[in-house]
Design a protein around this motif. Structure first.
Motif, PDB file in Angstrom:
ATOM      1  N   ASN A  50      51.120  51.625 -72.898  1.00  0.00           N
ATOM      2  CA  ASN A  50      50.739  50.733 -73.991  1.00  0.00           C
ATOM      3  C   ASN A  50      51.142  49.286 -73.739  1.00  0.00           C
ATOM      4  O   ASN A  50      51.155  48.473 -74.668  1.00  0.00           O
ATOM      5  N   PHE A  70      49.828  47.394 -76.920  1.00  0.00           N
ATOM      6  CA  PHE A  70      48.901  48.145 -77.761  1.00  0.00           C
ATOM      7  C   PHE A  70      49.747  48.990 -78.707  1.00  0.00           C
ATOM      8  O   PHE A  70      50.524  49.847 -78.265  1.00  0.00           O
ATOM      9  N   ILE A  71      49.601  48.734 -80.014  1.00  0.00           N
ATOM     10  CA  ILE A  71      50.490  49.306 -81.017  1.00  0.00           C
ATOM     11  C   ILE A  71      49.715  50.241 -81.941  1.00  0.00           C
ATOM     12  O   ILE A  71      48.807  49.797 -82.652  1.00  0.00           O
ATOM     13  N   PRO A  72      50.100  51.532 -81.975  1.00  0.00           N
ATOM     14  CA  PRO A  72      49.487  52.413 -82.964  1.00  0.00           C
ATOM     15  C   PRO A  72      50.071  52.085 -84.334  1.00  0.00           C
ATOM     16  O   PRO A  72      51.224  51.661 -84.440  1.00  0.00           O
ATOM     17  N   GLY A  73      49.278  52.241 -85.354  1.00  0.00           N
ATOM     18  CA  GLY A  73      49.776  51.927 -86.696  1.00  0.00           C
ATOM     19  C   GLY A  73      49.252  52.885 -87.736  1.00  0.00           C
ATOM     20  O   GLY A  73      48.227  53.544 -87.545  1.00  0.00           O
ATOM     21  N   TRP A  80      44.848  50.777 -84.491  1.00  0.00           N
ATOM     22  CA  TRP A  80      45.625  50.229 -83.381  1.00  0.00           C
ATOM     23  C   TRP A  80      45.480  48.716 -83.431  1.00  0.00           C
ATOM     24  O   TRP A  80      44.453  48.188 -83.849  1.00  0.00           O
ATOM     25  N   ARG A  81      46.513  48.025 -82.975  1.00  0.00           N
ATOM     26  CA  ARG A  81      46.448  46.576 -82.890  1.00  0.00           C
ATOM     27  C   ARG A  81      46.938  46.137 -81.525  1.00  0.00           C
ATOM     28  O   ARG A  81      47.732  46.816 -80.897  1.00  0.00           O
ATOM     29  N   GLY A  82      46.441  45.003 -81.097  1.00  0.00           N
ATOM     30  CA  GLY A  82      46.915  44.392 -79.863  1.00  0.00           C
ATOM     31  C   GLY A  82      47.844  43.242 -80.198  1.00  0.00           C
ATOM     32  O   GLY A  82      47.536  42.439 -81.084  1.00  0.00           O
ATOM     33  N   CYS A 110      41.737  44.587 -75.692  1.00  0.00           N
ATOM     34  CA  CYS A 110      42.109  45.213 -76.967  1.00  0.00           C
ATOM     35  C   CYS A 110      40.943  46.004 -77.544  1.00  0.00           C
ATOM     36  O   CYS A 110      41.125  47.140 -78.007  1.00  0.00           O
ATOM     37  N   ARG A 113      40.472  49.252 -75.834  1.00  0.00           N
ATOM     38  CA  ARG A 113      41.494  50.235 -76.193  1.00  0.00           C
ATOM     39  C   ARG A 113      41.359  50.705 -77.635  1.00  0.00           C
ATOM     40  O   ARG A 113      42.174  51.476 -78.124  1.00  0.00           O
ATOM     41  N   CYS A 115      41.439  48.805 -80.432  1.00  0.00           N
ATOM     42  CA  CYS A 115      42.190  48.021 -81.424  1.00  0.00           C
ATOM     43  C   CYS A 115      41.232  47.428 -82.443  1.00  0.00           C
ATOM     44  O   CYS A 115      40.135  46.993 -82.095  1.00  0.00           O
ATOM     45  N   ARG A 116      41.679  47.390 -83.693  1.00  0.00           N
ATOM     46  CA  ARG A 116      40.871  46.778 -84.749  1.00  0.00           C
ATOM     47  C   ARG A 116      41.325  45.376 -85.093  1.00  0.00           C
ATOM     48  O   ARG A 116      40.616  44.662 -85.796  1.00  0.00           O
TER      49      ARG A 116
END
Length: 151
Positions: A50, A70-73, A80-82, A110, A113, A115-116
């Motif tokens: 990540n 890359f961060i799951p949330g 996910w966010r970058g 992002c 991967r 990411c939103r």
């Protein structure tokens, strides 16, 4: 600038990355080129799926860098966010459009991967950087806070 290549950094790129990070007033006060701690940090980043430490290379020379996390949330319906940090463009490349291309490339990473959203922080003293990020669609919508943990 058509010969710019954006790619994942290698261990051999670390000294050039640290030189970029140290090449301004804020970085000069906190970075220590040659410190072996950077090698351990690079190894941890490279081992984490990540994380992406990336460089911009022109003519075989490292002229830019950034780090993507890359961060799951759970919020935003599990989005996910970058997180983009440690963005630097070499002084001789500023104003060439390379920074914009590197940031667009990072945002594309992002998207790829899943990411939103993409977020970043910039030091409040970096007015030019803030204006630059705003031209890319970033909005200062939140007040960020940090603390330095002392050992």
């Amino acid at each position: 600038m058509s010969d710019a290549v954006f790619r994942a950094a290698t261990a051999a790129d670390v000294p050039a990355i640290i030189a970029l990070l140290a090449d301004d007033v804020l970085g000069a006060a906190r970075e220590r080129p040659g410190d072996p701690a950077y090698d351990a940090a690079f190894a941890a980043i490279a081992a984490d799926p990540n994380q992406l430490l990336a460089v911009a290379e022109v003519g075989g020379r490292i002229v830019g860098c950034l780090q993507l996390t890359f961060i799951p949330g759970i919020s935003h319906r599990g989005a996910w966010r970058g997180q983009i940090e440690s963005v630097r463009i070499g002084a001789d490349q500023r104003g060439s459009g390379l920074g914009r291309r590197m940031m667009v490339w990072a945002m594309d990473q992002c998207r790829a991967r899943g990411c939103r959203l993409v977020q970043l922080t910039t030091d409040k003293s970096r007015a030019d950087a803030k204006r630059f990020y705003e031209t890319l669609g970033f909005v200062a919508s939140h007040e960020g806070m940090k603390t330095i943990l002392r050992r």
